[in-house]
Design a protein around this motif. Structure first.
Motif, PDB file in Angstrom:
ATOM      1  N   VAL A 216      85.002  42.943  -3.232  1.00  0.00           N
ATOM      2  CA  VAL A 216      84.358  42.324  -1.924  1.00  0.00           C
ATOM      3  C   VAL A 216      83.550  43.437  -1.453  1.00  0.00           C
ATOM      4  CG1 VAL A 216      84.651  42.112   0.592  1.00  0.00           C
ATOM      5  CG2 VAL A 216      86.073  40.872  -0.910  1.00  0.00           C
ATOM      6  N   ILE A 217      83.846  44.707  -1.624  1.00  0.00           N
ATOM      7  CA  ILE A 217      83.038  45.991  -1.475  1.00  0.00           C
ATOM      8  C   ILE A 217      81.808  46.019  -2.508  1.00  0.00           C
ATOM      9  CG2 ILE A 217      82.876  48.433  -1.513  1.00  0.00           C
ATOM     10  CD1 ILE A 217      85.737  48.207  -0.242  1.00  0.00           C
ATOM     11  N   LEU A 218      82.043  45.884  -3.845  1.00  0.00           N
ATOM     12  CA  LEU A 218      81.216  45.948  -4.789  1.00  0.00           C
ATOM     13  C   LEU A 218      80.133  45.077  -4.808  1.00  0.00           C
ATOM     14  CD1 LEU A 218      80.531  47.342  -7.500  1.00  0.00           C
ATOM     15  CD2 LEU A 218      82.127  45.620  -8.616  1.00  0.00           C
ATOM     16  N   LEU A 219      80.716  43.533  -4.264  1.00  0.00           N
ATOM     17  CA  LEU A 219      79.692  42.651  -4.500  1.00  0.00           C
ATOM     18  C   LEU A 219      79.625  42.008  -3.088  1.00  0.00           C
ATOM     19  CD1 LEU A 219      81.184  41.019  -7.663  1.00  0.00           C
ATOM     20  CD2 LEU A 219      79.221  42.187  -7.343  1.00  0.00           C
ATOM     21  N   PRO A 220      78.782  42.586  -2.052  1.00  0.00           N
ATOM     22  CA  PRO A 220      79.096  42.141  -0.685  1.00  0.00           C
ATOM     23  C   PRO A 220      78.423  40.707  -0.482  1.00  0.00           C
ATOM     24  CG  PRO A 220      77.290  43.919  -0.992  1.00  0.00           C
ATOM     25  CD  PRO A 220      78.169  43.716  -2.341  1.00  0.00           C
ATOM     26  N   GLN A 221      77.701  40.273  -1.293  1.00  0.00           N
ATOM     27  CA  GLN A 221      76.942  38.891  -1.189  1.00  0.00           C
ATOM     28  C   GLN A 221      77.911  37.690  -1.886  1.00  0.00           C
ATOM     29  OE1 GLN A 221      74.779  38.498   1.237  1.00  0.00           O
ATOM     30  NE2 GLN A 221      74.849  40.720   1.520  1.00  0.00           N
ATOM     31  N   ALA A 222      78.922  38.275  -2.712  1.00  0.00           N
ATOM     32  CA  ALA A 222      79.597  37.163  -3.475  1.00  0.00           C
ATOM     33  C   ALA A 222      80.698  36.551  -2.446  1.00  0.00           C
ATOM     34  CB  ALA A 222      80.170  37.925  -4.416  1.00  0.00           C
ATOM     35  N   TRP A 223      80.536  35.562  -1.803  1.00  0.00           N
ATOM     36  CA  TRP A 223      81.406  35.081  -0.785  1.00  0.00           C
ATOM     37  C   TRP A 223      82.384  34.482  -1.292  1.00  0.00           C
ATOM     38  CZ3 TRP A 223      80.355  37.573   3.535  1.00  0.00           C
ATOM     39  CH2 TRP A 223      79.104  37.751   3.779  1.00  0.00           C
ATOM     40  N   ASN A 224      82.446  34.018  -2.701  1.00  0.00           N
ATOM     41  CA  ASN A 224      83.670  33.459  -3.279  1.00  0.00           C
ATOM     42  C   ASN A 224      84.707  34.479  -3.428  1.00  0.00           C
ATOM     43  OD1 ASN A 224      81.797  34.715  -5.056  1.00  0.00           O
ATOM     44  ND2 ASN A 224      83.277  34.093  -6.614  1.00  0.00           N
ATOM     45  N   GLU A 225      84.290  35.911  -3.666  1.00  0.00           N
ATOM     46  CA  GLU A 225      85.346  36.828  -3.392  1.00  0.00           C
ATOM     47  C   GLU A 225      86.128  37.180  -2.352  1.00  0.00           C
ATOM     48  OE1 GLU A 225      86.218  37.619  -6.293  1.00  0.00           O
ATOM     49  OE2 GLU A 225      84.788  37.508  -7.771  1.00  0.00           O
ATOM     50  N   VAL A 226      85.325  36.826  -1.328  1.00  0.00           N
ATOM     51  CA  VAL A 226      85.828  36.781   0.272  1.00  0.00           C
ATOM     52  C   VAL A 226      86.897  35.646   0.451  1.00  0.00           C
ATOM     53  CG1 VAL A 226      85.454  36.539   2.874  1.00  0.00           C
ATOM     54  CG2 VAL A 226      83.784  38.147   1.115  1.00  0.00           C
ATOM     55  N   ARG A 227      86.444  34.543  -0.116  1.00  0.00           N
ATOM     56  CA  ARG A 227      87.457  33.522  -0.213  1.00  0.00           C
ATOM     57  C   ARG A 227      88.612  33.657  -1.044  1.00  0.00           C
ATOM     58  NH1 ARG A 227      85.373  29.247  -3.884  1.00  0.00           N
ATOM     59  NH2 ARG A 227      86.063  31.128  -5.149  1.00  0.00           N
ATOM     60  N   ASP A 228      88.497  34.309  -2.067  1.00  0.00           N
ATOM     61  CA  ASP A 228      89.489  34.455  -3.007  1.00  0.00           C
ATOM     62  C   ASP A 228      90.512  35.251  -2.418  1.00  0.00           C
ATOM     63  OD1 ASP A 228      88.370  32.552  -4.684  1.00  0.00           O
ATOM     64  OD2 ASP A 228      88.025  33.910  -6.445  1.00  0.00           O
ATOM     65  N   ARG A 229      89.824  36.238  -1.671  1.00  0.00           N
ATOM     66  CA  ARG A 229      90.871  37.380  -0.859  1.00  0.00           C
ATOM     67  C   ARG A 229      91.664  36.692   0.211  1.00  0.00           C
ATOM     68  NH1 ARG A 229      88.041  42.648   1.846  1.00  0.00           N
ATOM     69  NH2 ARG A 229      87.495  40.902   3.136  1.00  0.00           N
ATOM     70  N   GLY A 230      90.886  35.578   0.576  1.00  0.00           N
ATOM     71  CA  GLY A 230      91.642  34.851   1.853  1.00  0.00           C
ATOM     72  C   GLY A 230      92.730  34.220   1.093  1.00  0.00           C
TER      73      GLY A 230
ATOM     74  N   SER B 217      84.406  33.600   7.386  1.00  0.00           N
ATOM     75  CA  SER B 217      83.488  34.334   6.913  1.00  0.00           C
ATOM     76  C   SER B 217      82.690  33.604   5.771  1.00  0.00           C
ATOM     77  CB  SER B 217      83.545  35.733   6.458  1.00  0.00           C
ATOM     78  OG  SER B 217      82.603  36.387   6.050  1.00  0.00           O
ATOM     79  N   TYR B 218      83.527  33.118   4.731  1.00  0.00           N
ATOM     80  CA  TYR B 218      83.118  32.298   3.651  1.00  0.00           C
ATOM     81  C   TYR B 218      82.370  30.998   4.277  1.00  0.00           C
ATOM     82  CZ  TYR B 218      83.545  29.190  -0.346  1.00  0.00           C
ATOM     83  OH  TYR B 218      83.277  28.202  -1.361  1.00  0.00           O
ATOM     84  N   LEU B 219      82.900  30.393   5.023  1.00  0.00           N
ATOM     85  CA  LEU B 219      82.427  29.055   5.514  1.00  0.00           C
ATOM     86  C   LEU B 219      81.237  29.541   6.392  1.00  0.00           C
ATOM     87  CD1 LEU B 219      85.234  26.964   6.519  1.00  0.00           C
ATOM     88  CD2 LEU B 219      84.030  26.639   4.540  1.00  0.00           C
ATOM     89  N   GLU B 220      80.991  30.319   7.130  1.00  0.00           N
ATOM     90  CA  GLU B 220      79.754  30.933   7.755  1.00  0.00           C
ATOM     91  C   GLU B 220      78.616  31.233   6.708  1.00  0.00           C
ATOM     92  OE1 GLU B 220      80.645  34.104  10.130  1.00  0.00           O
ATOM     93  OE2 GLU B 220      82.091  32.913  11.553  1.00  0.00           O
ATOM     94  N   HIS B 221      78.936  31.870   5.704  1.00  0.00           N
ATOM     95  CA  HIS B 221      77.792  32.339   4.719  1.00  0.00           C
ATOM     96  C   HIS B 221      77.554  31.291   3.571  1.00  0.00           C
ATOM     97  CE1 HIS B 221      78.853  35.956   7.012  1.00  0.00           C
ATOM     98  NE2 HIS B 221      77.738  36.358   6.514  1.00  0.00           N
ATOM     99  N   VAL B 222      78.543  30.331   3.437  1.00  0.00           N
ATOM    100  CA  VAL B 222      78.167  29.193   2.555  1.00  0.00           C
ATOM    101  C   VAL B 222      78.279  27.838   3.177  1.00  0.00           C
ATOM    102  CG1 VAL B 222      78.822  28.519   0.086  1.00  0.00           C
ATOM    103  CG2 VAL B 222      79.378  30.787   0.691  1.00  0.00           C
ATOM    104  N   PRO B 223      77.279  27.342   3.525  1.00  0.00           N
ATOM    105  CA  PRO B 223      77.423  26.310   4.553  1.00  0.00           C
ATOM    106  C   PRO B 223      78.098  25.012   4.043  1.00  0.00           C
ATOM    107  CG  PRO B 223      75.075  27.459   4.613  1.00  0.00           C
ATOM    108  CD  PRO B 223      76.199  27.945   3.581  1.00  0.00           C
TER     109      PRO B 223
END
Length: 282
Positions: free
Chosen positions: A225-239, A257-263
């Motif tokens: 998530v830190i390395l790829l701040p625009q990779a919202w799938n990684e935020v989802r996977d962390r969820g 956060s995932y749903l906000e950035h990936v409509p």
């Protein structure tokens, strides 16, 4: 003004290293991936060991040494004298991704061996890059007459025909094309240092996922998530990892956060259902 004299956490240190693509310190970042597992790791000691290898190699290269001969000298040292190679006995051991251990044991996987090879190559003036080839990280060196693509496990160079066959075996959609039609150049583009670290982390992610090692999987996800701040799938996977660890608030924050950035993600229904379930349980 109050100063914070505490040493940074491994994650804070990682975040500092990867904040900019300019001057991205590939080796140091790769080494830092082991700090979650080996918190007492002395990065400077490992960097000094590699510095010594670089000096050893540089002494063998004179001003008149051609680039092709430099590749041969590097391979002779790396694979011949030092004996680096694949850990065939335990290929999926996470330690194969930790560069300080690869430097000690001389055993690793393509990408960890490749990171070490690249550092040595650049120290003798080779324009060397990683290649995010499907299924097998590779190396390439740009020469005046073209490029050489090498296997980081052995140092052996690949022909265009061999690479094409590998691609067709890995990607069935290309199997019906003749050799001239396979877009080989597209798969031989240089991997940036950030992309290389992402691939290392995703290797660990898959290992820990299969092992159901949730605390280590979460540590890897935090870095992605830190390395790829625009990779919202990684935020989802962390969820999803937070869900499995019963970290309700953290899971909700990641999913929202995932749903906000990936409509309109394909998995929106599943994520929203999980959010509802988490809120019901609070």
């Amino acid at each position: 003004m109050l100063l914070n004299l505490q040493a940074p956490t491994p994650l804070e240190y990682f975040a500092t290293l990867v904040q900019s693509d300019q001057g991205f310190p590939l080796l140091e970042v790769a080494l830092s991936l082991a700090q979650d597992e080996y918190p007492q790791l002395d990065l400077q000691h490992t960097l000094a060991l590699l510095d010594a290898l670089q000096m050893r190699l540089q002494k063998r290269c004179g001003r008149q040494t051609s680039m092709l001969e430099r590749i041969h000298l590097l391979n002779r040292l790396f694979y011949g004298e030092l004996g680096f190679g694949v850990n065939a006995n335990d290929y999926y051991d996470p330690d194969n991704s930790f560069v300080h251990l690869v430097l000690q044991t001389r055993r690793g996987i393509p990408i960890s061996l490749g990171v070490l090879w690249l550092e040595l190559a650049r120290s003798i003036g080779l324009e060397a890059h990683g290649v995010a080839f499907p299924g097998h990280f590779m190396l390439k060196v740009l020469l005046s007459q073209g490029q050489v693509v090498l296997d980081p496990l052995t140092g052996r160079s690949f022909s265009s025909e061999e690479l094409t066959v590998q691609l067709q075996n890995l990607l069935p959609r290309l199997s019906h094309l003749n050799e001239e039609s396979v877009p080989l150049a597209m798969f031989l583009q240089s991997a940036s240092p950030r992309e290389t670290i992402a691939r290392m982390l995703r290797n660990l992610k898959e290992i820990y996922r299969l092992q159901q090692d949730l605390p280590r999987l979460l540590a890897v996800q935090n870095r992605l998530v830190i390395l790829l701040p625009q990779a919202w799938n990684e935020v989802r996977d962390r969820g999803w990892v937070h869900v499995d660890l019963h970290h309700t608030e953290a899971a909700l924050a990641d999913f929202q956060s995932y749903l906000e950035h990936v409509p309109q993600p394909l998995d929106a229904e599943d994520v929203r259902a999980q959010i509802q379930q988490l809120r019901t349980g609070i």
